[in-house]
Scaffold this motif. Structure first.
Motif, mmCIF file in Angstrom:
data_model
loop_
_atom_site.group_PDB
_atom_site.id
_atom_site.type_symbol
_atom_site.label_atom_id
_atom_site.label_comp_id
_atom_site.label_asym_id
_atom_site.label_seq_id
_atom_site.Cartn_x
_atom_site.Cartn_y
_atom_site.Cartn_z
ATOM 1 N N LYS A 173 -2.560 -17.907 -18.368
ATOM 2 C CA LYS A 173 -3.913 -17.469 -18.685
ATOM 3 C C LYS A 173 -4.486 -16.599 -17.573
ATOM 4 N N ALA A 174 -5.334 -15.637 -17.950
ATOM 5 C CA ALA A 174 -6.182 -14.911 -17.006
ATOM 6 C C ALA A 174 -7.558 -15.568 -17.093
ATOM 7 N N ILE A 175 -8.175 -15.858 -15.945
ATOM 8 C CA ILE A 175 -9.402 -16.659 -15.961
ATOM 9 C C ILE A 175 -10.468 -16.108 -15.019
ATOM 10 N N VAL A 176 -11.701 -16.551 -15.263
ATOM 11 C CA VAL A 176 -12.787 -16.438 -14.295
ATOM 12 C C VAL A 176 -13.235 -17.861 -13.997
ATOM 13 N N ALA A 177 -13.325 -18.204 -12.717
ATOM 14 C CA ALA A 177 -13.784 -19.529 -12.312
ATOM 15 C C ALA A 177 -14.960 -19.373 -11.361
ATOM 16 N N VAL A 188 0.821 -1.219 0.000
ATOM 17 C CA VAL A 188 0.000 0.000 0.000
ATOM 18 C C VAL A 188 0.851 1.265 0.000
ATOM 19 N N VAL A 189 2.097 1.160 -0.463
ATOM 20 C CA VAL A 189 2.962 2.341 -0.446
ATOM 21 C C VAL A 189 2.823 3.180 -1.710
ATOM 22 N N ASP A 190 2.148 2.648 -2.736
ATOM 23 C CA ASP A 190 1.940 3.452 -3.935
ATOM 24 C C ASP A 190 0.466 3.446 -4.317
ATOM 25 N N ASP A 191 0.171 3.806 -5.568
ATOM 26 C CA ASP A 191 -1.220 4.010 -5.979
ATOM 27 C C ASP A 191 -1.855 2.804 -6.657
ATOM 28 N N SER A 192 -1.179 1.660 -6.697
ATOM 29 C CA SER A 192 -1.672 0.523 -7.473
ATOM 30 C C SER A 192 -3.040 0.033 -7.002
ATOM 31 N N VAL A 193 -3.209 -0.152 -5.693
ATOM 32 C CA VAL A 193 -4.487 -0.644 -5.168
ATOM 33 C C VAL A 193 -5.598 0.360 -5.434
ATOM 34 N N ALA A 194 -5.318 1.635 -5.199
ATOM 35 C CA ALA A 194 -6.336 2.671 -5.415
ATOM 36 C C ALA A 194 -6.745 2.751 -6.883
ATOM 37 N N ILE A 195 -5.809 2.569 -7.795
ATOM 38 C CA ILE A 195 -6.136 2.589 -9.226
ATOM 39 C C ILE A 195 -7.069 1.437 -9.564
ATOM 40 N N CYS A 196 -6.766 0.246 -9.071
ATOM 41 C CA CYS A 196 -7.621 -0.913 -9.348
ATOM 42 C C CYS A 196 -9.025 -0.713 -8.776
ATOM 43 N N ARG A 197 -9.096 -0.185 -7.558
ATOM 44 C CA ARG A 197 -10.405 0.083 -6.961
ATOM 45 C C ARG A 197 -11.167 1.114 -7.791
ATOM 46 N N GLY A 198 -10.455 2.125 -8.300
ATOM 47 C CA GLY A 198 -11.096 3.131 -9.139
ATOM 48 C C GLY A 198 -11.682 2.528 -10.402
ATOM 49 N N VAL A 199 -10.969 1.584 -11.021
ATOM 50 C CA VAL A 199 -11.487 0.903 -12.210
ATOM 51 C C VAL A 199 -12.786 0.177 -11.878
ATOM 52 N N MET A 200 -12.814 -0.508 -10.752
ATOM 53 C CA MET A 200 -14.018 -1.244 -10.357
ATOM 54 C C MET A 200 -15.183 -0.299 -10.091
ATOM 55 N N PRO A 211 -11.435 -4.701 -14.084
ATOM 56 C CA PRO A 211 -12.666 -4.499 -14.846
ATOM 57 C C PRO A 211 -13.496 -5.764 -14.995
ATOM 58 N N VAL A 212 -12.854 -6.898 -15.193
ATOM 59 C CA VAL A 212 -13.610 -8.146 -15.314
ATOM 60 C C VAL A 212 -14.332 -8.453 -14.004
ATOM 61 N N GLY A 213 -13.656 -8.267 -12.881
ATOM 62 C CA GLY A 213 -14.309 -8.495 -11.590
ATOM 63 C C GLY A 213 -15.535 -7.623 -11.409
ATOM 64 N N ALA A 214 -15.446 -6.357 -11.829
ATOM 65 C CA ALA A 214 -16.586 -5.451 -11.696
ATOM 66 C C ALA A 214 -17.740 -5.871 -12.606
ATOM 67 N N HIS A 215 -17.438 -6.307 -13.825
ATOM 68 C CA HIS A 215 -18.499 -6.768 -14.736
ATOM 69 C C HIS A 215 -19.191 -8.011 -14.186
ATOM 70 N N VAL A 216 -18.427 -8.923 -13.618
ATOM 71 C CA VAL A 216 -19.026 -10.127 -13.026
ATOM 72 C C VAL A 216 -19.904 -9.736 -11.840
#
Length: 313
Positions: free
Chosen positions: A120-124, A54-66, A178-183
């Motif tokens: 592979k990137a997947i949804v299960a 949590v020292v940079d913006d990576s988590v916040a960016i992903c949350r913003g996408v969702m 984004p895939v997680g948010a669509h699901v």
């Protein structure tokens, strides 16, 4: 006359009037609608786990996408302090957390040391009805062993991503979030890409504890967060078959180190700084030092073999 006046003052619904019945029906419809709105047709919770820190913006960016795809979604941060690159730690945290979330929950997991490769990137979807959006690198191993996997689809549909110019190093932002948010929004998860056989999933090659006439051979697989307690793959039931009771000293061999440690119920059952054996909150045999670090005290660095003889041997 008095009786008539009292009767006329009764609520209309008690008199069986059409107006009263209409009000009652409307009230019932509102209650049903409210309950339906709360339970929902769609999963509303995303549980998010990474090794980003949590020292940079990576988590916040992903949350913003969702949030940009589904503003009303609830995002629960399982942890973002997974040991960097440790697929095993990610797998065991998923295994520990998933029983406490309902069917329909979406787990977005980004522990992806080979990001940008041919993995592979997947949804299960598990047989418990939970969804997992993650790289196919073994993260589902323990969940599959316990819950089973109903189906898997590879993520190839660019409409579910945030752009066609995908980063080769930040699939957490471009694909998994984004895939997680669509699901979670309730879209048909099978349209994310082609179906793949469950048997084709990548699995961690984990050693199982072995119980025989001599005792049990198991493995220290991790330490418990910042505390330095030892996490093992030895189930409490297998350990208890060795014949030890609480209060007894148990001979233990960890790698080349041999010691005797008291088997107790909880940390405060021994003095400060003293070692103990106990059954942890996930039902596994564990080792600790009361208000200290077992790993640091004894120089234990997982993974390492563990052997405990049967009582009396």
């Amino acid at each position: 006359m008095i009786a008539t006046e009292k009767t006329e003052r009764r609520p209309a619904c008690l008199l069986g009037s059409k107006g009263g019945l209409s009000i009652l029906l409307l009230a019932l419809m509102l209650v049903v609608s409210a309950v339906a709105g709360q339970s929902g047709k769609y999963p509303q919770t995303i549980v998010f786990m990474t090794d980003f820190g949590v020292v940079d913006d990576s988590v916040a960016i992903c949350r913003g996408v969702m949030y940009s795809i589904m503003p009303e979604v609830r995002i629960v941060d399982l942890t973002h302090q997974v040991t960097p690159f440790s697929i095993l730690d990610g797998a065991r945290f998923l295994y520990g957390a998933t029983p406490y979330y309902p069917a329909g929950t979406v787990f977005v997991v980004v522990i992806d040391p080979t990001v940008g490769s041919t993995r592979k990137a997947i949804v299960a979807k598990s047989k418990r009805g939970q969804y997992f959006v993650l790289p196919d690198n073994g993260l589902l191993t323990l969940v599959e062993q316990r819950d089973g996997i109903e189906g898997v689809h590879e993520i190839t549909n660019t409409d579910w991503m945030i752009g066609t110019k995908l980063s080769s190093t930040f699939h957490g932002r471009d694909i998994f979030s984004p895939v997680g948010a669509h699901v979670a929004h309730g879209e048909d998860w099978t349209t994310v890409g082609p179906e793949m056989p469950v048997a084709a999933l990548v699995r961690l090659q984990l050693k199982a504890a072995r119980l025989d006439d001599r005792g049990v051979t198991a493995e220290v697989i991790a330490t418990d967060g910042p505390f330095g307690n030892l996490v093992t793959n030895l189930d409490a039931e297998d350990f208890l078959q060795l014949g030890y009771a609480r209060g007894q000293d148990v001979p233990v061999k960890i790698g080349s180190k041999e010691m005797k440690i008291k088997f107790v119920r909880t940390f405060s059952d021994v003095a400060l700084g003293q070692s103990l054996l106990y059954i942890d909150s996930r039902g596994h045999f564990a080792m600790a030092v009361n208000q200290g670090s077992f790993a640091a005290t004894y120089g234990v660095k997982p993974p390492v073999e563990l052997f405990i003889p049967r009582a009396g041997k």
